[in-house]
Enzyme design. Structure first.
Site, mmCIF file in Angstrom:
data_model
loop_
_atom_site.group_PDB
_atom_site.id
_atom_site.type_symbol
_atom_site.label_atom_id
_atom_site.label_comp_id
_atom_site.label_asym_id
_atom_site.label_seq_id
_atom_site.Cartn_x
_atom_site.Cartn_y
_atom_site.Cartn_z
ATOM 1 C CG HIS A 162 -1.898 -1.048 1.291
ATOM 2 N ND1 HIS A 162 -2.741 -1.357 0.251
ATOM 3 C CD2 HIS A 162 -2.199 -1.918 2.282
ATOM 4 C CE1 HIS A 162 -3.519 -2.367 0.601
ATOM 5 N NE2 HIS A 162 -3.200 -2.734 1.821
ATOM 6 N N GLY A 171 -8.898 -7.758 0.353
ATOM 7 C CA GLY A 171 -8.546 -8.478 1.573
ATOM 8 C C GLY A 171 -9.526 -8.052 2.649
ATOM 9 C CB ALA A 174 -5.612 -1.809 -2.458
ATOM 10 C CB CYS A 180 -2.046 -11.572 -3.974
ATOM 11 S SG CYS A 180 -2.677 -9.925 -3.617
#
Length: 188
Positions: A56, A123, A136, A152
């Site tokens: 992120h 998620g 996201a 992931c």
């Protein structure tokens, strides 16, 4: 977020969605494998959400979704499909065809030559039928920041962004599209 989820569950707060951006960070979901943290260039935060490692940071729109599924539909898979559809509809507002892939979480785009890249991640966690964590969407992040992880847990595909696809939009433009698509997918 934990406090808001508890308040929603207790009936003391309304459902809410937060749209935000994080400083550079790697997050590890409940299925994260240590070998997928390749070069920890940024702080690593272990979360209670599902999924594995993700990045992120600036240029990525995060949507934390806190909904009461007791009021809506107690269908976890349906909720995840709705989150995916929310992202697909949002991308469609920018003429980008986002797609689901069997056996892979997230939203994918097909590039020239048939290459598939992930443009959005999911998620979530659900506690007592109240959802938290979320999605996201890569708007214009520094994609090299993904080099420190196996995003992931998927090694055979890459990540992309709206900017890399030639779509130049501002965070406020993305927020408008996210809000419009959300109201369509999650009425009420």
């Amino acid at each position: 977020m934990e406090g808001r989820v508890a308040a929603i569950r207790a009936g003391a707060a309304q459902e809410q969605v937060w749209l935000l951006e994080h400083p550079p960070i790697y997050t590890a979901g409940t299925s994260a494998r240590d070998e997928d943290l390749l070069k920890p260039r940024f702080p690593v935060h272990r979360t209670g959400r599902g999924g594995q490692f993700t990045y992120h940071g600036p240029g990525q729109r995060i949507g934390y979704v806190m909904l009461d599924l007791k009021r809506r539909s107690q269908d976890v898979r349906g909720f995840v499909r709705d989150l995916e559809q929310w992202l697909i509809e949002t991308l469609g507002e920018f003429s980008v065809k986002g797609e689901r892939r069997e056996g892979r979480v997230g939203i994918w785009v097909t590039r020239s030559g048939g290459r598939e890249d992930k443009i959005a991640a999911l998620g979530v966690r659900i506690r007592h039928w109240v959802t938290f964590h979320g999605v996201a969407l890569n708007v214009d992040p520094d994609l090299s920041h993904y080099d420190g992880i196996v995003p992931c847990g998927i090694r055979q595909h890459g990540v992309t962004s709206l900017q890399e696809l030639g779509i130049l939009v501002s965070p406020p433009d993305v927020d408008v599209a996210l809000k419009r698509a959300f109201m369509k997918i999650f009425p009420g």
